[in-house]
Design a protein around this motif. Structure first.
Motif, PDB file in Angstrom:
ATOM      1  N   LYS A   1       0.712  11.800   7.429  1.00  0.00           N
ATOM      2  CA  LYS A   1       0.235  12.468   6.187  1.00  0.00           C
ATOM      3  C   LYS A   1      -0.581  11.732   5.130  1.00  0.00           C
ATOM      4  O   LYS A   1      -0.027  10.532   4.990  1.00  0.00           O
ATOM      5  CB  LYS A   1       1.448  13.267   5.792  1.00  0.00           C
ATOM      6  CG  LYS A   1       1.356  13.982   4.300  1.00  0.00           C
ATOM      7  CD  LYS A   1       2.723  14.873   4.146  1.00  0.00           C
ATOM      8  CE  LYS A   1       2.426  15.998   3.072  1.00  0.00           C
ATOM      9  NZ  LYS A   1       1.902  17.131   3.596  1.00  0.00           N
ATOM     10  N   LEU A   2      -1.406  12.378   4.652  1.00  0.00           N
ATOM     11  CA  LEU A   2      -2.406  11.625   3.469  1.00  0.00           C
ATOM     12  C   LEU A   2      -1.610  12.014   2.335  1.00  0.00           C
ATOM     13  O   LEU A   2      -1.040  13.065   2.004  1.00  0.00           O
ATOM     14  CB  LEU A   2      -3.608  12.240   3.687  1.00  0.00           C
ATOM     15  CG  LEU A   2      -4.611  11.790   4.718  1.00  0.00           C
ATOM     16  CD1 LEU A   2      -5.863  12.468   4.564  1.00  0.00           C
ATOM     17  CD2 LEU A   2      -5.064  10.468   4.933  1.00  0.00           C
ATOM     18  N   VAL A   3      -1.386  10.843   1.646  1.00  0.00           N
ATOM     19  CA  VAL A   3      -0.842  11.209   0.075  1.00  0.00           C
ATOM     20  C   VAL A   3      -1.442  10.555  -0.974  1.00  0.00           C
ATOM     21  O   VAL A   3      -2.467   9.435  -0.604  1.00  0.00           O
ATOM     22  CB  VAL A   3       0.738  10.604   0.033  1.00  0.00           C
ATOM     23  CG1 VAL A   3       1.566  11.495   1.193  1.00  0.00           C
ATOM     24  CG2 VAL A   3       0.859   9.153   0.455  1.00  0.00           C
ATOM     25  N   LEU A   4      -1.454  10.697  -2.220  1.00  0.00           N
ATOM     26  CA  LEU A   4      -2.075  10.136  -3.279  1.00  0.00           C
ATOM     27  C   LEU A   4      -0.935   9.188  -4.020  1.00  0.00           C
ATOM     28  O   LEU A   4       0.117   9.494  -3.954  1.00  0.00           O
ATOM     29  CB  LEU A   4      -2.719  11.011  -4.280  1.00  0.00           C
ATOM     30  CG  LEU A   4      -3.352  11.926  -3.791  1.00  0.00           C
ATOM     31  CD1 LEU A   4      -3.917  12.955  -5.056  1.00  0.00           C
ATOM     32  CD2 LEU A   4      -4.623  11.358  -3.308  1.00  0.00           C
ATOM     33  N   ALA A   5      -1.359   7.904  -4.354  1.00  0.00           N
ATOM     34  CA  ALA A   5      -0.428   7.034  -4.762  1.00  0.00           C
ATOM     35  C   ALA A   5      -1.202   5.906  -5.728  1.00  0.00           C
ATOM     36  O   ALA A   5      -2.327   5.816  -5.633  1.00  0.00           O
ATOM     37  CB  ALA A   5       0.228   6.083  -3.718  1.00  0.00           C
ATOM     38  N   VAL A   6      -0.267   5.521  -6.756  1.00  0.00           N
ATOM     39  CA  VAL A   6      -0.861   4.407  -7.509  1.00  0.00           C
ATOM     40  C   VAL A   6      -0.492   3.117  -7.154  1.00  0.00           C
ATOM     41  O   VAL A   6       0.840   2.624  -6.886  1.00  0.00           O
ATOM     42  CB  VAL A   6      -0.436   4.534  -8.884  1.00  0.00           C
ATOM     43  CG1 VAL A   6      -0.813   3.510 -10.107  1.00  0.00           C
ATOM     44  CG2 VAL A   6      -0.689   5.885  -9.650  1.00  0.00           C
ATOM     45  N   VAL A   7      -1.662   2.218  -6.785  1.00  0.00           N
ATOM     46  CA  VAL A   7      -1.191   0.807  -6.336  1.00  0.00           C
ATOM     47  C   VAL A   7      -1.306  -0.265  -7.105  1.00  0.00           C
ATOM     48  O   VAL A   7      -0.908  -1.391  -6.807  1.00  0.00           O
ATOM     49  CB  VAL A   7      -1.979   0.635  -5.072  1.00  0.00           C
ATOM     50  CG1 VAL A   7      -1.960   1.661  -3.871  1.00  0.00           C
ATOM     51  CG2 VAL A   7      -3.641   0.539  -5.288  1.00  0.00           C
ATOM     52  N   ASN A   8      -1.837  -0.043  -8.504  1.00  0.00           N
ATOM     53  CA  ASN A   8      -2.125  -1.302  -9.105  1.00  0.00           C
ATOM     54  C   ASN A   8      -0.689  -1.345 -10.363  1.00  0.00           C
ATOM     55  O   ASN A   8      -1.027  -2.196 -11.385  1.00  0.00           O
ATOM     56  CB  ASN A   8      -3.189  -1.351 -10.137  1.00  0.00           C
ATOM     57  CG  ASN A   8      -3.531  -0.063 -10.893  1.00  0.00           C
ATOM     58  OD1 ASN A   8      -2.653   1.000 -10.748  1.00  0.00           O
ATOM     59  ND2 ASN A   8      -4.489   0.048 -11.596  1.00  0.00           N
ATOM     60  N   PHE A   9       0.347  -0.867  -9.800  1.00  0.00           N
ATOM     61  CA  PHE A   9       1.607  -1.056 -10.900  1.00  0.00           C
ATOM     62  C   PHE A   9       2.352  -2.172 -10.124  1.00  0.00           C
ATOM     63  O   PHE A   9       2.280  -2.367  -8.960  1.00  0.00           O
ATOM     64  CB  PHE A   9       2.572   0.241 -10.735  1.00  0.00           C
ATOM     65  CG  PHE A   9       2.100   1.375 -11.688  1.00  0.00           C
ATOM     66  CD1 PHE A   9       1.119   1.318 -12.743  1.00  0.00           C
ATOM     67  CD2 PHE A   9       2.733   2.490 -11.254  1.00  0.00           C
ATOM     68  CE1 PHE A   9       0.829   2.346 -13.398  1.00  0.00           C
ATOM     69  CE2 PHE A   9       2.202   3.804 -12.133  1.00  0.00           C
ATOM     70  CZ  PHE A   9       1.222   3.569 -13.099  1.00  0.00           C
ATOM     71  N   PRO A  10       3.109  -2.853 -11.021  1.00  0.00           N
ATOM     72  CA  PRO A  10       3.996  -4.095 -10.426  1.00  0.00           C
ATOM     73  C   PRO A  10       5.001  -3.371  -9.619  1.00  0.00           C
ATOM     74  O   PRO A  10       5.335  -2.391  -9.696  1.00  0.00           O
ATOM     75  CB  PRO A  10       4.609  -4.743 -11.699  1.00  0.00           C
ATOM     76  CG  PRO A  10       4.240  -3.759 -12.805  1.00  0.00           C
ATOM     77  CD  PRO A  10       3.131  -2.996 -12.554  1.00  0.00           C
TER      78      PRO A  10
END
Length: 75
Positions: free
Chosen positions: A27-36
């Motif tokens: 499944k394709l999802v959206l995510a924020v990757v630049n948080f610690p």
């Protein structure tokens, strides 16, 4: 979650009301990757997986409506 050129990252998303493990594979999802990374109990969550909160513990994932390459920026 496989982010293609960014590698694989782990997320502690509270989504079990609507999704089982088999529902999420591929499944394709959206995510924020630049948080610690954030520790949740004994698990380190490396990304924030995006979803809509319908109510307490009732999260529906946000995802693209067509196939897109993995790891592209979200704008």
């Amino acid at each position: 979650i496989d982010f293609g050129p960014l590698g694989e990252k782990h997320s502690s998303a509270q989504i079990t009301r609507h999704y089982g493990k088999d529902d999420l594979v591929g499944k394709l999802v959206l995510a924020v990757v630049n948080f610690p990374p954030r520790q949740i109990a004994n698990f380190f969550s490396e990304v924030l997986t995006l979803g809509i909160e319908l109510g307490p513990g009732d999260i529906v994932l946000v995802h693209p409506d067509r196939d897109v390459p993995l790891g592209l920026p979200l704008r």
